[in-house]
Design an enzyme around this catalytic site. Structure first.
Site, PDB file in Angstrom:
ATOM      1  N   PRO A 101       0.841  -1.202   0.000  1.00 28.87           N
ATOM      2  CA  PRO A 101       0.000   0.000   0.000  1.00 28.87           C
ATOM      3  C   PRO A 101       0.884   1.263   0.000  1.00 28.87           C
ATOM      4  O   PRO A 101       1.903   1.313   0.695  1.00 28.87           O
ATOM      5  CB  PRO A 101      -0.781  -0.101   1.316  1.00 28.87           C
ATOM      6  CG  PRO A 101      -0.551  -1.487   1.833  1.00 28.87           C
ATOM      7  CD  PRO A 101       0.656  -2.050   1.175  1.00 28.87           C
ATOM      8  N   GLY A 105       3.784   3.556   5.188  1.00 31.04           N
ATOM      9  CA  GLY A 105       4.922   3.224   6.056  1.00 31.04           C
ATOM     10  C   GLY A 105       5.482   1.843   5.797  1.00 31.04           C
ATOM     11  O   GLY A 105       6.307   1.350   6.563  1.00 31.04           O
ATOM     12  N   LEU A 106       5.056   1.208   4.690  1.00 30.32           N
ATOM     13  CA  LEU A 106       5.566  -0.140   4.385  1.00 30.32           C
ATOM     14  C   LEU A 106       6.646  -0.134   3.304  1.00 30.32           C
ATOM     15  O   LEU A 106       7.012  -1.183   2.781  1.00 30.32           O
ATOM     16  CB  LEU A 106       4.420  -1.068   3.973  1.00 30.32           C
ATOM     17  CG  LEU A 106       3.489  -1.523   5.106  1.00 30.32           C
ATOM     18  CD1 LEU A 106       2.389  -2.416   4.567  1.00 30.32           C
ATOM     19  CD2 LEU A 106       4.250  -2.291   6.183  1.00 30.32           C
ATOM     20  N   GLY A 107       7.148   1.046   2.998  1.00 30.69           N
ATOM     21  CA  GLY A 107       8.327   1.121   2.126  1.00 30.69           C
ATOM     22  C   GLY A 107       8.050   0.963   0.649  1.00 30.69           C
ATOM     23  O   GLY A 107       8.909   0.478  -0.087  1.00 30.69           O
ATOM     24  N   SER A 108       6.857   1.393   0.177  1.00 28.70           N
ATOM     25  CA  SER A 108       6.549   1.173  -1.239  1.00 28.70           C
ATOM     26  C   SER A 108       7.511   1.933  -2.160  1.00 28.70           C
ATOM     27  O   SER A 108       7.943   1.406  -3.183  1.00 28.70           O
ATOM     28  CB  SER A 108       5.098   1.532  -1.558  1.00 28.70           C
ATOM     29  OG  SER A 108       4.911   2.913  -1.496  1.00 28.70           O
ATOM     30  N   SER A 109       7.896   3.151  -1.783  1.00 30.59           N
ATOM     31  CA  SER A 109       8.773   3.907  -2.692  1.00 30.59           C
ATOM     32  C   SER A 109      10.156   3.254  -2.769  1.00 30.59           C
ATOM     33  O   SER A 109      10.719   3.095  -3.855  1.00 30.59           O
ATOM     34  CB  SER A 109       8.876   5.382  -2.266  1.00 30.59           C
ATOM     35  OG  SER A 109       9.443   5.502  -0.988  1.00 30.59           O
ATOM     36  N   ALA A 111      10.953   0.094  -2.229  1.00 32.30           N
ATOM     37  CA  ALA A 111      10.904  -1.203  -2.905  1.00 32.30           C
ATOM     38  C   ALA A 111      10.788  -1.010  -4.417  1.00 32.30           C
ATOM     39  O   ALA A 111      11.419  -1.734  -5.196  1.00 32.30           O
ATOM     40  CB  ALA A 111       9.733  -2.025  -2.369  1.00 32.30           C
ATOM     41  N   ASP A 152      15.116   2.608   5.042  1.00 34.68           N
ATOM     42  CA  ASP A 152      14.089   1.959   4.210  1.00 34.68           C
ATOM     43  C   ASP A 152      14.731   1.283   2.996  1.00 34.68           C
ATOM     44  O   ASP A 152      14.463   0.116   2.707  1.00 34.68           O
ATOM     45  CB  ASP A 152      13.062   2.986   3.707  1.00 34.68           C
ATOM     46  CG  ASP A 152      12.148   3.468   4.812  1.00 34.68           C
ATOM     47  OD1 ASP A 152      12.408   3.155   5.977  1.00 34.68           O
ATOM     48  OD2 ASP A 152      11.175   4.185   4.495  1.00 34.68           O
TER      49      ASP A 152
HETATM   50  C1  MEV Z   1      10.327   5.944   7.508  1.00 33.30           C
HETATM   51  O1  MEV Z   1      10.072   4.575   7.191  1.00 33.30           O
HETATM   52  C2  MEV Z   1      11.289   6.043   8.640  1.00 33.30           C
HETATM   53  C3  MEV Z   1      11.648   7.456   9.064  1.00 33.30           C
HETATM   54  O2  MEV Z   1      12.534   7.312  10.169  1.00 33.30           O
HETATM   55  C4  MEV Z   1      12.304   8.233   7.970  1.00 33.30           C
HETATM   56  C5  MEV Z   1      13.690   7.726   7.611  1.00 33.30           C
HETATM   57  O3  MEV Z   1      14.331   7.029   8.383  1.00 33.30           O
HETATM   58  O4  MEV Z   1      14.190   8.109   6.522  1.00 33.30           O
HETATM   59  C6  MEV Z   1      10.431   8.216   9.552  1.00 33.30           C
END
Ligand code: MEV
Length: 320
Positions: A101, A105-109, A111, A152
């Site tokens: 999604p 916060g699951l790292g789509s960009s 990946a 990430d």
């Molecule tokens: C994002 O997945 C994690 C953050 O700490 C940003 C980053 O580390 O670049 C919020």
């Protein structure tokens, strides 16, 4: 030439998000159930040097050269071609798909960057080693959000649990007992870039208010590394909850994330916290075992999570 494909998994941050941008340690693990895929195939019938990009998940269908010069996809092509000293890309069609999604916060960009870098370099006859893939993905993360820590892109490139400190050599995380995690999606789209930049602004105005909080997050991550290594699930869970409280103090959580964290704890989780950029996206809960994870996942969905996913981080020996 046959089509070339590559993929990269999603990720979650177990400990230390945000503070990791300020050089404190953090812990992240891959989420193998979701992934981004890239496919490239030569297009000999197209005019010379015409690359067509299809990325249905972001509604993109365009010639590469028509994208903004700072568009992440264009930047990835540029970086790979620069590294390989190639000035013109052969005509090709590229398709990007993902089950991760977006803005969650699951790292789509990350990946997507990793998968795309792999297929482009392979298509050009020089498949990049992981270190080079990671560098390109890191440069691209800088466009997505100005001050990435690099965690990430590192976890999605290497697809292994890591203990990460910015600008330091990467260390694998050793896992003494499998970590059964429930990932609850708040359904609130959130831009990591916006949250990171908001926190940076507040920090630059009052570093004395934020530095001690970053220190405490870093201490939690150090202790968590030890607890995970020793297979101490109860301590790992406690530390997750402490980390969540510190993220609330940093004002990067949201009401919905806080509610889901609370619901997970009431359902018997050993610990729970938001994960990633925050103000939306996902939270995670540590379960005692698979059965409890199923129960927690049900509770999270009843409490308003749009989706709950169970993932297990295996022990370092690979034992699930
Ligand atoms: C994002 O997945 C994690 C953050 O700490 C940003 C980053 O580390 O670049 C919020």
């Amino acid at each position: 030439m046959p089509a070339i494909s590559a993929s990269a998994p999603g990720k979650i941050i177990l400990f230390g998000e945000h503070a990791v941008v300020y050089n404190r340690p953090a812990i992240a693990v891959p989420v193998l159930q979701v992934s981004a895929h890239a496919t490239i195939v030569a297009d000999p019938l197209a005019p010379p040097h015409t690359v067509w990009i299809e990325a249905p998940m972001i509604g993109l269908s365009s010639r590469l050269e028509d994208l903004d010069s700072e568009h992440p996809i264009r930047v990835i092509f540029r970086l790979v071609m620069e590294k390989l000293n190639i000035s013109h890309f052969p005509s090709a069609k590229v398709k990007l798909t993902s089950t991760i999604p977006i803005a969650s916060g699951l790292g789509s960009s990350s990946a997507t960057s990793v998968a795309l870098t792999r297929v482009i370099s392979t298509f050009l006859g020089r498949p990049f080693p992981d270190e080079a893939v990671n560098q390109v993905a890191f440069e691209t993360e800088k466009i997505h959000h100005g001050h990435p820590s690099g965690i990430d892109n590192t976890v999605t490139t290497f697809a292994r649990p890591i203990y990460y400190v910015k600008d330091q050599p990467m260390r694998w995380l050793t896992v003494g007992e499998p970590l059964v995690l429930v990932i609850g999606d708040s359904g609130e789209a959130s831009s990591t870039a916006a949250v990171v930049s908001d926190l940076r602004q507040r920090w630059s105005q009052a570093p004395e208010a934020y530095e001690p909080l970053f220190d405490r997050v870093g201490e939690v991550a150090v202790r968590a590394r030890e607890a995970i290594d020793h297979g101490d699930l109860a301590e790992t869970g406690r530390l997750m909850s402490q980390n969540h409280a510190l993220l609330q103090d940093l004002d990067v959580s949201s009401n919905k994330l806080d509610q889901l964290v609370l619901a997970a704890m009431k359902a018997g989780a050993l610990g729970a916290k938001m994960s990633g950029g925050g103000r939306g996206g996902n939270m995670i809960a540590l379960a005692q075992n698979e059965n409890e994870a199923v129960e927690i996942a049900g509770t999270l969905e009843a409490a308003g999570a749009v989706h709950a996913l169970i993932t297990t981080v295996p022990t370092s020996g690979g034992k699930p």
